[in-house]
Structure formats: structure tokens, C-alpha cells
Scaffold this active site. Structure first.
Site, PDB file in Angstrom:
ATOM      1  N   HIS A 180      -2.611 -40.476 -23.945  1.00 31.03           N
ATOM      2  CA  HIS A 180      -2.070 -40.441 -25.309  1.00 31.03           C
ATOM      3  C   HIS A 180      -0.857 -39.505 -25.354  1.00 31.03           C
ATOM      4  O   HIS A 180       0.205 -39.876 -25.867  1.00 31.03           O
ATOM      5  CB  HIS A 180      -3.159 -39.969 -26.280  1.00 31.03           C
ATOM      6  CG  HIS A 180      -2.690 -39.727 -27.680  1.00 31.03           C
ATOM      7  ND1 HIS A 180      -2.996 -40.570 -28.736  1.00 31.03           N
ATOM      8  CD2 HIS A 180      -1.928 -38.731 -28.209  1.00 31.03           C
ATOM      9  CE1 HIS A 180      -2.436 -40.097 -29.844  1.00 31.03           C
ATOM     10  NE2 HIS A 180      -1.781 -38.973 -29.554  1.00 31.03           N
ATOM     11  N   GLU A 181      -1.007 -38.313 -24.792  1.00 30.83           N
ATOM     12  CA  GLU A 181       0.082 -37.330 -24.874  1.00 30.83           C
ATOM     13  C   GLU A 181       1.316 -37.796 -24.113  1.00 30.83           C
ATOM     14  O   GLU A 181       2.433 -37.724 -24.605  1.00 30.83           O
ATOM     15  CB  GLU A 181      -0.388 -35.965 -24.361  1.00 30.83           C
ATOM     16  CG  GLU A 181      -1.523 -35.339 -25.173  1.00 30.83           C
ATOM     17  CD  GLU A 181      -1.271 -35.333 -26.672  1.00 30.83           C
ATOM     18  OE1 GLU A 181      -0.096 -35.280 -27.103  1.00 30.83           O
ATOM     19  OE2 GLU A 181      -2.258 -35.415 -27.426  1.00 30.83           O
ATOM     20  N   HIS A 234       3.483 -40.195 -25.890  1.00 27.39           N
ATOM     21  CA  HIS A 234       4.446 -39.627 -26.846  1.00 27.39           C
ATOM     22  C   HIS A 234       5.805 -39.454 -26.177  1.00 27.39           C
ATOM     23  O   HIS A 234       6.851 -39.721 -26.778  1.00 27.39           O
ATOM     24  CB  HIS A 234       3.970 -38.259 -27.348  1.00 27.39           C
ATOM     25  CG  HIS A 234       2.949 -38.332 -28.441  1.00 27.39           C
ATOM     26  ND1 HIS A 234       3.169 -39.024 -29.611  1.00 27.39           N
ATOM     27  CD2 HIS A 234       1.717 -37.795 -28.550  1.00 27.39           C
ATOM     28  CE1 HIS A 234       2.101 -38.905 -30.390  1.00 27.39           C
ATOM     29  NE2 HIS A 234       1.195 -38.167 -29.762  1.00 27.39           N
TER      30      HIS A 234
HETATM   31 ZN   LIG Z   1      -0.588 -37.617 -30.568  1.00 35.79          ZN
END
Ligand SMILES: [Zn+2]
Ligand SMILES: *[C@@H]1O[C@H](CO)[C@@H](O)[C@H](O)[C@H]1NC(C)=O
Ligand SMILES: *[C@@H]1O[C@H](CO)[C@@H](O)[C@H](O)[C@H]1NC(C)=O
Ligand SMILES: *[C@@H]1O[C@H](CO)[C@@H](O)[C@H](O)[C@H]1NC(C)=O
Ligand SMILES: *[C@@H]1O[C@H](CO)[C@@H](O)[C@H](O)[C@H]1NC(C)=O
Ligand SMILES: *[C@@H]1O[C@H](CO)[C@@H](O)[C@H](O)[C@H]1NC(C)=O
Ligand SMILES: *[C@@H]1O[C@H](CO)[C@@H](O)[C@H](O)[C@H]1NC(C)=O
Ligand SMILES: [Ca+2]
Length: 596
Positions: free
Chosen positions: A396-397, A400
Site C-alpha cells: 500500500h505504502e 503511494h
Molecule cells: Zn495510504
């Protein structure tokens, strides 16, 4: 045989720098995982029962070699000049080991190997990778003719692999069984000491294609939670040589002794983010022994987290590379190998960062500046849990970073800043985490929580688990009007993307090899559409624009093939063609052409 051999040498002597471009494609493209081709016929291994006529006197090694070669010739149906011994030795038990290969026209067939092992004048066992199946015809041996000189073959292989020629080792003519027949090849070595690359290649002397290879470099291994697994509860695996050669030509770990490399630097850091302690490797082996009963900061658990984060950061680098997040597009690397974009921006990962708890984040400055991924500890449980050990968290990170660099170009770093666009950023991050942890056995309607492990809850941390079942996850476009927090907004967007993903997987299937971006399997197409959409969409997009950017990606990558699968997925969640950016009203319309 002499005549054609000297033909190859004559060609080498008169070669010019002009290359006759072979019709074949770049050999590096042949395997989706980016590795060079390797083919070795399956060997048989048989033990031989003693005949009782064993010689109890000492048999000389020369005699043992003769016994072995006579045995192999008879067993494999070879004439005397069709087999050559390349090495032999006698061990402490008195067994003489004799290794050789088939030869034709006086040269070796590289991957037609055989061996026999002789004790007391008798063969005790043998193995062979050729002529073992008498039901099939022996492959035809082509003549030793070469359209390409050694020099031309070297130039082509250097160009295809980007690895310089290693001239210490002279080129040798050999045959290779490619699995679809035997070809005449030039064998030589390529080596780049600065990148730790050293490989022997066999190049088809007529097409210039690399048909076979052997890698001399130490194997790297990482004991981590192998995707699509999610958490320590799924178990750790020793993953050998996971690097993708196209995306990471210098490998992952620069030295083989720390979780530091061209794509990521994973360490425990002080308050100013100066590295205090990296994960460690011994001779390129990054082992770990996670202990569930100890706190995250126990040495063995820190090591498990650092190695896993290094694995995930590099997998994210290598997989996203296949879908277009390259150097030129603004990816995260120290050295860009002259392939465009700005370097010096590998990801700084902060393991068990002490600044916060129960979260993780990723800061993305423009191309050329190092981003920072901070992994905090989760403290709901005793002992605490480490976000670095739930793969969906670092995926998820890292996503980004991808969505920020790709939206509006890599030079700005300001294109997912509005509440809505920032929220969609959260959505892409959950989506990619779902895609990388999906399995072929998953079903469309199953409920998928996010962060179930770190929070020790079956529901996870979003308001609903992801699912195409409206009963499990009822979110639609109009819900955007009720939500203001970024992750809450993102959840609606992910829910829509997940409908598109499931439509594509249901119709076009699933391919577990996520490096195979050219595959037409539904999950691969979905990932390409979403990453391709990021490149198209405007700075600070809204949902309608981001959907349309995905349709544009469908047009540019696939000639519009998946338009209806995409539109139907969005329409089911209220983002039909009639939905507008101004009013968050559900529109479930599907164009007439897609109503079949
Ligand atoms: Zn996030
Ligand atoms: C890691 O390897 C590098 C290069 O081989 C060497 O300079 C360094 O001292 C090694 N570090 C440790 C901790 O062994
Ligand atoms: C690492 O490799 C070096 C050089 O090959 C060797 O001397 C050393 O014993 C190895 N260490 C371990 C722990 O395998
Ligand atoms: C895990 O840690 C506990 C507590 O220190 C210890 O008793 C146990 O032996 C460890 N387990 C393993 C597999 O090392
Ligand atoms: C990285 O930084 C160094 C020193 O500041 C510079 O010489 C080099 O060109 C940079 N590399 C890339 C790929 O931008
Ligand atoms: C996780 O939750 C389960 C069920 O509620 C509980 O039995 C278990 O002890 C919890 N684990 C931890 C590490 O807190
Ligand atoms: C969508 O919008 C078009 C044009 O405004 C309109 O003709 C059509 O009826 C709408 N469809 C639905 C299902 O609302
Ligand atoms: Ca970069």
C-alpha cells in the site's frame, strides 16, 4: 568438420562492425521473469546392481574411465567419437567419477551430459540427460555452419543483455539442445564486476539469439513472506534469486551483506532518519527466524521485518517496472543505468519507526529525491505487531510512491493533493495490495479485509472488507458525498476498481506471474489498465476523470478491447457514464453497446 570449424574462425577474422540484424527478438524478452534462457533436458539417474564379477584388485583410474565410457557408449548407443570425458577423479571410497558430454563433429553438445561412477571395476550408477528415451528419434545434428561470426554474436549478446564481454575466456563452438532441436552456438562469457553479473551464454551462431545460459554469480536468497502470502501466519519462505534482470540488472542487495541496494535502503533509523542498523545477509543469504512470542524489536524479529521490507520494496520496484514505472517514468533507483529519468532516489525505508504507532506512511518528493517509507509498530496486541510483516502494508505504502510519481508526471509531486485525489491515492494503494496478494483460487464475492494481521481482527481497518458482493460491501459513488477522510474516500474507489478487476479475471482468467505484463490474463490486464490510467489522468483527478483515464489506457494498450468490462464494473458501483464530477449521484447506466 574441420572445414566448417575454420569457416567460423575465418568469419571472425573478417568480421566488420556492421551487424546483420537477426530476425529473432531480444533474448531477454523470451522469459517473462527477465532471466536469460536456460534449457537442460531432464536427466535420468540409475543405480546398477553388482554382477558379482567385481575385480578386487586395484583398478587404475584410467581403467575405470575406460569402463565408464564403454558402459555409457553401450547404454546410450554412442560411437567412440560421440562421447568425450571432460573430468574424472577417484574419491576416498575408491569410486571413480567420470563426467562427460555427447560430442558431434568434434564439439560438445553443451547440455547433453552423462556420468558414470565406477567402484571395484564395476559401474555402480550412471546418469544422462540425453539418449535415454529410445522411443523417440535422436535429434538431428545440424552442420557447424555459422551466419554470425564470434565477434558479431558477442556484439549482439552485449547489446541484448547490457553486460560487457568477458574476454579472459575465449569463445568456444558448441552445440545446444534448445528443447526444440539442436543448434550450433558460440559459447562465451559476459561479466560486469561492478554489478556482480557474470554469466556464460550460448548464442545461436545463425540467429544471434541467446539460446542457453549459466549464471556464475552467487545465488541471493531472502527468507520472507512470499507473495501472494500476506503475514507471518501464512509462513516464511526462502526465496532464491527473486531479482528481475530487466528491472534490477544489478540485483537487489549491493554487497550481499545488508538490506541496502539500488532500489531501497531498509534500516532502523534514528529520529533524524539516519540509518542505525540494516537487516543483514551472510554471503548473499538473508536469513530470518521470526519469533511470534517476542516483541517486534527483538533482534530476530527486527531482522525478519527488515528482510521482508527489503523483499517487498524490491518486488514492488520490479513488478511496477514491467507495467511502465521505469527510470524514464520517474521510478525509485540510485543508479538509472543510463535509461533516463533522475537517479539518486532509492526508497528510504524506516523499520519500526518510533515517530508514531498503528500506521505507516510514504512521502513522495519529485523524481531525483529519495522518498521515505515509514513503518510504525501496531500496539493493539501483546506482543505488538510489525506493519513490515503484513505485506499489504508496505505494498500500500509503496503504491503511494507510484501513483504520486505517475499522476501528472514525475517532476511535480503535487498531483494527488486535493481531498478527492488524495483519497483516490489511498484507493490505488489498497487496490495494488489486493492484486499482489490475490490467488487463483479466490472468488469474486469473498470478503477481503485490509490489515487483519497487525490489528488482529477479521474485519480489518476499512469500513467494509472488499468484495463484489453488495451485501458484504455496499459502497457506491454517492457514498463519496458522505465521506471526507482520505482512506474512507479511497475505499469507495478501490471497491469500483475491484469490480473491474473481478470482471476481467472472471472473463480472461488469472496469471500468477505478475512480471508477465504482456499477458492477457484478467488480473494482469487490470493492473496494466490501472497503472496506465495513472499516467493519463490529469493532476488532481476526480473519479470520473480517473475512470476515463483507465478507458484511455484500454484504448492505448489494448485497442479498447476491455471497454465494456471496465464500464460495467464502474456502473455497478454508481460511476456509470452519466455520473458527473459535480454531483455525487449514483448512475448505473451502461452504454447500449455493452448491454449484452
Ligand atoms: Zn495510504
Ligand atoms: C559488507 O560488504 C562490503 C563489500 O563487500 C564490505 O566493505 C563491508 O565491510 C561488509 N560489511 C559487513 C558488516 O560485513
Ligand atoms: C562466505 O564466503 C567466503 C568467501 O567465499 C567464505 O570464506 C566464508 O566462509 C563464507 N561464510 C559463510 C558463513 O558461509
Ligand atoms: C521464541 O522466544 C521464546 C521466548 O524467548 C523462546 O522461549 C522460544 O524458544 C523462541 N522460539 C524459537 C523458535 O526460537
Ligand atoms: C546522483 O548524484 C551524483 C552526485 O550528486 C551525480 O553525480 C549523479 O549524476 C546522480 N545520478 C543520477 C542518475 O542522477
Ligand atoms: C488475536 O485475537 C484472538 C481472538 O480474539 C485472540 O485469541 C488472540 O490472543 C489475539 N492475539 C494477540 C497476539 O493478541
Ligand atoms: C444518460 O444520459 C443521456 C444523455 O444525457 C440520457 O439520454 C440517458 O437517458 C441517460 N441514461 C440513463 C440511464 O440515465
Ligand atoms: Ca528516479
Amino acid at each position: 568438420m574441420r572445414a566448417s570449424f575454420s569457416l567460423a574462425l575465418a568469419l571472425a577474422a573478417t568480421a566488420t562492425t556492421v551487424l546483420a540484424a537477426p530476425a529473432t527478438s531480444d533474448a531477454l524478452q523470451r522469459r517473462a521473469d527477465g532471466k536469460l534462457p536456460f534449457h537442460f533436458p531432464k536427466s535420468v539417474y540409475e543405480t546398477v546392481a553388482p554382477t558379482g564379477r567385481a575385480s578386487f584388485g586395484k583398478v587404475s583410474e584410467a581403467k575405470a574411465v575406460k569402463i565408464a565410457t564403454d558402459f555409457l557408449a553401450a547404454k546410450l548407443g554412442l560411437a567412440a567419437d560421440e562421447f568425450k570425458v571432460y573430468n574424472s577423479f577417484t574419491d576416498a571410497s575408491g569410486t571413480t567419477h567420470v563426467y562427460g558430454a555427447q560430442q558431434a563433429n568434434g564439439v560438445r553438445i553443451a547440455n547433453h551430459q552423462a556420468a558414470a561412477h565406477v567402484q571395484n571395476g564395476q559401474v555402480v550408477s550412471f546418469s544422462s540427460s540425453f539418449n535415454t528415451d529410445t522411443s523417440t528419434a535422436k535429434p538431428r545434428i545440424p552442420p557447424m555452419s555459422a551466419k554470425l561470426s564470434v565477434r558479431q554474436a558477442i556484439a549482439k549478446a552485449v547489446e541484448d543483455t547490457g553486460i560487457p564481454h568477458h574476454a579472459d575466456f575465449a569463445a568456444v563452438p558448441e552445440y545446444v539442445n534448445t528443447g526444440s532441436g539442436i543448434v550450433f552456438a558460440h559459447k562465451f562469457q559476459l561479466r560486469d564486476t561492478s554489478k556482480g553479473q557474470w554469466v556464460q551464454v550460448w548464442v545461436d551462431a545463425n540467429t544471434g539469439e541467446i539460446v542457453h545460459s549459466a549464471d556464475f554469480v552467487n545465488k541471493f536468497s531472502y527468507k520472507a513472506i512470499q507473495l501472494p502470502k500476506i503475514s507471518p501466519l501464512d509462513g516464511f519462505t526462502t526465496i532464491v534469486d527473486p531479482e528481475n534482470a530487466k528491472a534490477s540488472p544489478g540485483g537487489w542487495s549491493t554487497t550481499g551483506n545488508s538490506t541496502k541496494g539500488n532500489n531501497a535502503e531498509v534500516a532502523k533509523r534514528n529520529a533524524n532518519y539516519v540509518a542505525q542498523k540494516f537487516g543483514t545477509g551472510v554471503n548473499s543469504t538473508f536469513d530470518s527466524a521470526w519469533n511470534a512470542t517476542k516483541e517486534p524489536w527483538a533482534d530476530e524479529n527486527f531482522q525478519a521485518s527488515a528482510v521482508n521490507l527489503f523483499y517487498i520494496a524490491n518486488v514492488m520496484h520490479d513488478i511496477s517496472y514491467q507495467y511502465g514505472f521505469t527510470e524514464a517514468a520517474g521510478n525509485f533507483q540510485t543508479d538509472n543505468f543510463g535509461r533516463g529519468g533522475l537517479g539518486n532516489d532509492s526508497v528510504i525505508v524506516s523499520v519500526q519507526d518510533g515517530h508514531e504507532t498503528d500506521d505507516a506512511d510514504f512521502n513522495t518528493p519529485p523524481d531525483g529525491q529519495q522518498p521515505q517509507m515509514r513503518m510504525f509498530r501496531f500496539v493493539d496486541t501483546t506482543p505488538g505487531r510489525d506493519g513490515g510483516l503484513e505485506n499489504t502494508v508496505p505494498i500500500h505504502e509503496y503504491t503511494h510512491g507510484i501513483s504520486n510519481r505517475l499522476t501528472g508526471g514525475s517532476a511535480t509531486g503535487q498531483c494527488l493533493e486535493t481531498d478527492l485525489a488524495g483519497g483516490m491515492g489511498e484507493g490505488w494503494s489498497d487496490f495494488v495490495a489486493l492484486v499482489l496478494t490475490a490467488k487463483s483460487t479466490d472468488t469474486a464475492t469473498q470478503a477481503i479485509p485490509i490489515c487483519a494481521y497487525v490489528t488482529n481482527s477479521t474485519a480489518g481497518i476499512r469500513t467494509h472488507p472488499y468484495s463484489t458482493d453488495m451485501g458484504v460491501n455496499p459502497l457506491t459513488y454517492s457514498e463519496i458525498g458522505q465521506r471526507s477522510e482520505a482512506h474512507d474516500i479511497g475505499e469507495v474507489w478501490t471497491t469500483m476498481l475491484w469490480e473491474v478487476y473481478r470482471n476481467l479475471v472472471t472473463k480472461y482468467g488469472f496469471n500468477a506471474n505478475l512480471y508477465d505484463a504482456k499477458s492477457t490474463a484478467g488480473n494482469i490486464v487490470a493492473l496494466q489498465l490501472v497503472i496506465g490510467g495513472m499516467m493519463n489522468q490529469p493532476c488532481n483527478p476526480d473519479l470520473v476523470q480517473a475512470r476515463d483515464a483507465i478507458l484511455t489506457a484500454d484504448q492505448t494498450y489494448y485497442n479498447g478491447k476491455y471497454k465494456c468490462d471496465i464500464l460495467k464494473g464502474f456502473a455497478k458501483r454508481g460511476l456509470g457514464k452519466n455520473a458527473t464530477s459535480d454531483a455525487y449521484e449514483d448512475q448505473f447506466d451502461v452504454p447500449a453497446e455493452c448491454q449484452i
